[in-house]
Design an enzyme around this catalytic site. Structure first.
Site, PDB file in Angstrom:
ATOM      1  CE  LYS A  67      -1.157 -10.044 -19.295  1.00  0.00           C
ATOM      2  NZ  LYS A  67      -2.421 -10.654 -18.848  1.00  0.00           N
ATOM      3  CD  GLU A 117       0.493  -7.852 -16.895  1.00  0.00           C
ATOM      4  OE1 GLU A 117      -0.048  -8.582 -16.050  1.00  0.00           O
ATOM      5  OE2 GLU A 117      -0.140  -7.076 -17.628  1.00  0.00           O
TER       6      GLU A 117
HETATM    7  P1  13P Z   1      -5.277  -5.999 -20.943  1.00  0.00           P
HETATM    8  O1  13P Z   1      -5.199  -7.042 -22.026  1.00  0.00           O
HETATM    9  O2  13P Z   1      -6.626  -5.351 -20.834  1.00  0.00           O
HETATM   10  O3  13P Z   1      -4.141  -5.035 -20.996  1.00  0.00           O
HETATM   11  O4  13P Z   1      -5.117  -6.762 -19.573  1.00  0.00           O
HETATM   12  C1  13P Z   1      -4.181  -7.741 -19.449  1.00  0.00           C
HETATM   13  C2  13P Z   1      -3.799  -7.861 -18.048  1.00  0.00           C
HETATM   14  O5  13P Z   1      -3.850  -8.930 -17.477  1.00  0.00           O
HETATM   15  C3  13P Z   1      -3.328  -6.654 -17.344  1.00  0.00           C
HETATM   16  O6  13P Z   1      -2.698  -7.032 -16.164  1.00  0.00           O
END
Ligand code: 13P
Length: 342
Positions: free
Chosen positions: A221, A179
């Protein structure tokens, strides 16, 4: 590392029509979210809230996996069943957030680097025993054009850590969610977001490849490519879809197991509409789904507010939001479906 197992789990995470619930808020973040709806954060209120989510009706039709925080992976529901077992029994994969947060990046005021690599091999072994089959590590990239952010050093340090994490996850037969979040905060334009996202993804995939990460056995992500919240010119839904896809197509190899977006501070309706618009533009090289926290949970928290008599309605609100995203995952969402809420 068992490549076939990793690929099979990644495919289950990206199953047609399904996406991921991020419920891995750290103790500090969940306290903020609970406080905002008048609930004191204790181990019991955190458990009650997460139990409401994980036992919501029908969600196994829309949700393939849930990302948990360390506490929740070890916690039992009110009926005494450990949460990872409760999820598995519904056919939902338990996942675990393993990073230890974004910390100030030395010599780079205003930028962050994510920590948590020390001891991670041993932690992965334990998490696997506890039932985790996938994991998450979040890197934070800030855009501030006047300060030259993101710096090359910040992107490089975070990309390197993401790849080290991903390789360790796969060694433990745990699918890594990688991510790199380009933050929506700020006054930057969509074009500036596109440039920062492109630089980030390019570096992240260079590191993943250099460090031997199996792309088919991981999930990306990313954030969507969108104007900053304070930018006077906000991006239209079609522009977010077009530019996000353009950027992903340029920098994300087709071999990647799947892409599951974060919501990053978008409203629930926006996050669903954007995902839908992208899936309508298919066919795409990878399955494209959601891995939202706030865009799935905010309406639930609002409905619940810690009131036991509201729990059933709040669980329905979660199932409703999950179903709309399940439709968006297939490019079958319509904005007037929002009227059916509650
Ligand atoms: P949000 O969808 O609130 O951005 O959170 C996703 C997430 O896992 C952030 O690390």
């Amino acid at each position: 590392m068992n490549p076939d197992r990793l690929i099979e789990i990644a495919q289950r995470m990206m199953a047609p029509g399904k996406g991921i619930l991020a419920a891995d808020e750290s103790t500090g973040t969940i306290a903020k979210r609970l406080r905002a709806v008048g609930v004191e954060s204790t181990a019991d209120t955190r458990r009650d809230y997460r139990e409401l989510l994980f036992t919501a009706p029908d969600i196994e039709r829309y949700i393939s996996g849930v990302i948990l925080f360390d506490e929740t992976l070890r916690q039992a529901s009110s009926s005494g069943k450990l949460f990872p077992h409760l999820l598995e029994a519904r056919g939902i994969l338990p996942g675990i957030k393993v990073d230890q947060g974004a910390k100030d990046f030395a010599a780079h005021p205003g930028e962050k680097v994510t920590e948590g690599l020390d001891g991670l091999r041993e932690r992965f072994a334990e998490y696997y025993e506890l039932g985790a089959r996938f994991s998450k590590w979040r890197a934070v990239i800030t855009i501030e054009v006047d300060s030259g952010h993101p710096s090359t050093a910040c992107i490089a340090a975070n990309a390197h850590a993401l790849a080290r994490y991903a390789a360790l996850a796969q060694e433990a037969n745990i699918v890594p969610i990688v991510e790199p979040e380009v933050l929506i905060d700020g006054a930057h334009t969509q074009a500036q977001c596109e440039a920062a996202t492109a630089r980030t993804l390019e570096r992240v995939f260079a590191e993943l490849t250099a460090q031997g990460v199996l792309l088919e056995g991981m999930v990306l992500k990313p954030s969507m490519v969108i104007a900053g919240k304070q930018c006077p010119e906000q991006s239209a839904v079609e522009a977010v879809a077009a530019v996000t896809l353009r950027t992903l197509c340029r920098y994300v190899p087709a071999a990647v197991g799947g892409i599951a977006f974060l919501s990053g501070g978008q409203s629930p309706e926006q996050a669903t509409a954007h995902l839908d618009a992208m899936n309508r533009r298919g066919p795409l090289p990878w399955p494209l789904t959601f891995s939202y926290a706030r865009a799935l949970q905010n309406p639930v928290l609002d409905m619940w507010r810690g009131q036991a008599q509201q729990a059933a309605a709040a669980a329905r609100a979660f199932a409703f939001r999950a179903r709309l995203n399940h439709l968006a995952r297939q490019g079958r969402y319509e904005s007037d479906m929002e009227r059916d809420a509650g």
